[in-house]
Design a protein around this motif. Structure first.
Motif, short mmCIF file in Angstrom:
data_model
loop_
_atom_site.label_atom_id
_atom_site.label_comp_id
_atom_site.label_asym_id
_atom_site.label_seq_id
_atom_site.Cartn_x
_atom_site.Cartn_y
_atom_site.Cartn_z
N VAL A 1 -4.98 49.22 17.59
CA VAL A 1 -6.18 48.44 17.27
C VAL A 1 -6.04 47.10 17.97
O VAL A 1 -5.02 46.42 17.82
CB VAL A 1 -6.30 48.21 15.75
CG1 VAL A 1 -7.51 47.34 15.42
CG2 VAL A 1 -6.39 49.53 15.02
N THR A 2 -7.04 46.72 18.73
CA THR A 2 -7.02 45.40 19.38
C THR A 2 -7.79 44.43 18.50
O THR A 2 -8.95 44.69 18.16
CB THR A 2 -7.67 45.47 20.78
OG1 THR A 2 -7.02 46.50 21.51
CG2 THR A 2 -7.54 44.16 21.52
N ILE A 3 -7.15 43.35 18.12
CA ILE A 3 -7.82 42.33 17.29
C ILE A 3 -8.10 41.12 18.17
O ILE A 3 -7.19 40.55 18.75
CB ILE A 3 -6.93 41.91 16.10
CG1 ILE A 3 -6.45 43.14 15.31
CG2 ILE A 3 -7.68 40.96 15.17
CD1 ILE A 3 -5.43 42.80 14.22
N GLU A 4 -9.38 40.78 18.30
CA GLU A 4 -9.76 39.56 19.03
C GLU A 4 -10.32 38.59 18.01
O GLU A 4 -11.04 39.00 17.10
CB GLU A 4 -10.82 39.88 20.09
CG GLU A 4 -10.34 40.81 21.17
CD GLU A 4 -11.39 41.06 22.24
OE1 GLU A 4 -12.55 40.60 22.07
OE2 GLU A 4 -11.06 41.71 23.25
N TYR A 5 -10.00 37.30 18.15
CA TYR A 5 -10.49 36.37 17.13
C TYR A 5 -10.64 34.97 17.72
O TYR A 5 -9.97 34.59 18.67
CB TYR A 5 -9.51 36.32 15.94
CG TYR A 5 -8.06 36.27 16.36
CD1 TYR A 5 -7.43 35.05 16.58
CD2 TYR A 5 -7.34 37.44 16.58
CE1 TYR A 5 -6.11 35.00 17.00
CE2 TYR A 5 -6.02 37.39 17.01
CZ TYR A 5 -5.41 36.16 17.21
OH TYR A 5 -4.11 36.12 17.64
N ASN A 6 -11.58 34.22 17.15
CA ASN A 6 -11.69 32.80 17.44
C ASN A 6 -11.83 32.09 16.10
O ASN A 6 -11.46 32.65 15.07
CB ASN A 6 -12.86 32.51 18.40
CG ASN A 6 -14.19 32.99 17.86
OD1 ASN A 6 -14.33 33.26 16.66
ND2 ASN A 6 -15.19 33.09 18.73
N ASP A 7 -12.39 30.89 16.07
CA ASP A 7 -12.42 30.13 14.81
C ASP A 7 -13.38 30.72 13.77
O ASP A 7 -13.21 30.50 12.58
CB ASP A 7 -12.81 28.67 15.07
CG ASP A 7 -11.71 27.96 15.83
OD1 ASP A 7 -10.58 28.49 15.82
OD2 ASP A 7 -11.97 26.91 16.43
N SER A 8 -14.40 31.44 14.23
CA SER A 8 -15.42 31.85 13.26
C SER A 8 -15.56 33.36 13.08
O SER A 8 -16.10 33.81 12.07
CB SER A 8 -16.77 31.27 13.66
OG SER A 8 -17.03 31.61 15.01
N ASN A 9 -15.10 34.15 14.07
CA ASN A 9 -15.29 35.60 13.97
C ASN A 9 -14.04 36.35 14.40
O ASN A 9 -13.21 35.83 15.15
CB ASN A 9 -16.45 36.05 14.87
CG ASN A 9 -17.78 35.51 14.39
OD1 ASN A 9 -18.34 36.03 13.44
ND2 ASN A 9 -18.26 34.46 15.03
N ALA A 10 -13.94 37.58 13.92
CA ALA A 10 -12.87 38.47 14.38
C ALA A 10 -13.49 39.79 14.80
O ALA A 10 -14.49 40.23 14.22
CB ALA A 10 -11.84 38.69 13.27
N PRO B 1 -11.80 34.64 23.20
CA PRO B 1 -11.00 34.99 22.02
C PRO B 1 -9.50 35.11 22.32
O PRO B 1 -9.11 35.30 23.47
CB PRO B 1 -11.56 36.36 21.63
CG PRO B 1 -12.04 36.95 22.92
CD PRO B 1 -12.44 35.81 23.80
N SER B 2 -8.69 34.96 21.27
CA SER B 2 -7.26 35.29 21.38
C SER B 2 -7.12 36.78 21.02
O SER B 2 -7.99 37.34 20.38
CB SER B 2 -6.45 34.48 20.38
OG SER B 2 -6.82 33.13 20.46
N LYS B 3 -5.98 37.38 21.40
CA LYS B 3 -5.89 38.83 21.27
C LYS B 3 -4.52 39.28 20.74
O LYS B 3 -3.50 38.70 21.13
CB LYS B 3 -6.10 39.44 22.66
CG LYS B 3 -6.78 40.78 22.66
CD LYS B 3 -7.32 41.06 24.04
CE LYS B 3 -6.72 42.33 24.57
NZ LYS B 3 -7.28 42.76 25.83
N THR B 4 -4.52 40.27 19.86
CA THR B 4 -3.27 40.87 19.37
C THR B 4 -3.51 42.38 19.24
O THR B 4 -4.59 42.79 18.85
CB THR B 4 -2.91 40.30 17.97
OG1 THR B 4 -2.78 38.89 18.08
CG2 THR B 4 -1.61 40.87 17.44
N VAL B 5 -2.49 43.17 19.54
CA VAL B 5 -2.62 44.62 19.39
C VAL B 5 -1.68 45.10 18.29
O VAL B 5 -0.50 44.75 18.27
CB VAL B 5 -2.30 45.34 20.72
CG1 VAL B 5 -2.37 46.85 20.56
CG2 VAL B 5 -3.26 44.89 21.82
N VAL B 6 -2.23 45.88 17.34
CA VAL B 6 -1.46 46.39 16.20
C VAL B 6 -1.73 47.89 16.07
O VAL B 6 -2.84 48.34 16.36
CB VAL B 6 -1.91 45.69 14.89
CG1 VAL B 6 -1.08 46.13 13.71
CG2 VAL B 6 -1.85 44.19 15.02
N LEU B 7 -0.75 48.64 15.62
CA LEU B 7 -0.95 50.06 15.37
C LEU B 7 -1.89 50.22 14.17
O LEU B 7 -1.73 49.51 13.17
CB LEU B 7 0.40 50.72 15.09
CG LEU B 7 0.43 52.25 15.13
CD1 LEU B 7 0.25 52.75 16.57
CD2 LEU B 7 1.74 52.77 14.57
#
Length: 372
Positions: free
Chosen positions: A213-222, A124-130
């Motif tokens: 909050v860590t958001i992980e995502y690919n083409d079909s799921n988050a 997955p790719s990853k982004t961190v948001v408050l």
């Protein structure tokens, strides 16, 4: 398998998870919470196949195992207890026995193996948001998402992450909201469409949260990871419409007005509008805004005059009052600006104040044809 847990602590976690469970499920196992015990760590999960959420609780135990316990029955029972420790014992005769200070309660359970496994995200790719930022972004946009099953892409919120910032967009073809944060950046470019249900859950849980909050995502799921919980959901398939194309760039007519006054006025006048079109007319001349509505079938009509700050040509434009009110209620500013170019082009609503640094919000509302 046996564990001891505080009644209110367990209830608080289960009520959040209960939001995932549908009122009618095709698979009976989905009416249960999955309890997975590993020594003093209890992981509870709930799923509707599209969305799976799990929380990890600290309990007193030194055993292991997994069972599926009926959600409704357990929640209804826990709601009636004052704060006290509860002992859960999984018996061999397929019942869970709960012991409180005053009594014993037995309910049937199913094997934890029958419960659907949560998806594991590959690479997955990853982004961190408050947490609070994400909750604000959701609540500012989700009301504008559509409910049309024929256009599923519009029934969710579009997440657009880039190295310049994060953008969240929702539209139902009548109104559009674009919320941007330039103070938070993603490591790589990504776009995906999130369904409404998991977003509503996240909005409720994360409001006011100072946790990341860590958001992980690919083409079909988050997957959203925060505090002691994770939420995994399937994304909406499809390509989001090019929303930038519908936002008018040249808007010479600018109206600035007190938001509360404008909102109250629209609410009052709209009571007299046609019950199917909800049409109200804005007539702007000089520093005066005239808001009127008429229901010809019943000879009802209303008209109000407000003073405003206006630059541009005198004009008349019609809007659906419900959309306008929804937007005004979702803005938190004292003053708002309405930018317009022509009576048949969309109006752009933006807050004048009350935003954080790097925060931008643009709301677009389509006009309705006036019958002159």
């Amino acid at each position: 398998m046996k564990f001891i847990v505080s009644s209110t602590y367990l209830l608080k976690q289960l009520q959040v998870l209960g939001g995932v469970i549908n009122s009618s499920n095709t698979l009976p196992i989905l009416d249960n919470f999955l309890f997975e015990l590993n020594q003093s760590q209890l992981t509870v999960s709930a799923s509707d196949l599209e969305t799976t959420m799990s929380s990890t609780l600290e309990v007193e135990s030194n055993s292991e195992g997994s069972v599926a316990i009926p959600a409704r029955l357990l929640l209804d029972t826990l709601k009636t207890f004052p704060e006290q420790p509860l002992t859960f014992v999984i018996e061999d005769n397929n019942t869970v026995e709960i012991s409180s200070n005053h009594g014993k309660y037995a309910l049937a359970y199913a094997s934890g193996k029958e419960f659907p496994k949560a998806v594991v995200l590959e690479d997955p790719s990853k982004t961190v948001v408050l947490g609070d930022v994400l909750a604000t972004a959701i609540s500012k946009t989700i009301f504008a998402a559509g409910n049309d099953d024929l256009r599923p892409v519009m029934s969710g919120v579009f997440f657009q992450f880039s190295t310049e910032g994060l953008t969240f967009v929702a539209t139902d073809a009548h109104k559009l909201v674009k919320y941007t944060r330039e103070d938070i950046k993603a490591s790589q470019v990504a776009e995906f469409i999130m369904p409404k249900k998991p977003l509503n859950l996240l909005k409720g849980i994360l409001a006011g949260s100072e946790e990341d909050v860590t958001i992980e995502y690919n083409d079909s799921n988050a997957k959203f990871i925060f505090e002691n919980s994770t939420l995994i959901c399937r994304l909406i398939d499809g390509k989001y419409p090019n929303y930038e194309a519908v936002i008018p760039k040249e808007n010479p007519n600018k109206l600035v007005i007190d938001r509360t006054q404008f909102s109250n006025s629209v609410r009052r006048v709209s009571i007299f509008s046609n019950k199917t079109t909800h049409q109200i007319r804005l007539k702007i001349a000089g520093a005066e805004l005239n808001i009127s509505a008429e229901d010809i079938d019943y000879s009802n009509k209303a008209e109000e005059r407000l003073t405003c700050d206006y630059q541009g040509d005198d004009m008349q434009i019609g809007f659906n009052s419900r959309f306008l009110m929804e937007m005004l209620n979702n803005l938190g500013s004292d003053d708002v600006q309405l930018e317009m170019s022509m009576p048949n082009r969309a109006g752009i609503l933006t807050p004048i104040d009350g935003l954080d640094d790097g925060e931008q919000i643009t709301m677009l509302v389509m006009p309705v044809m006036l019958n002159s």
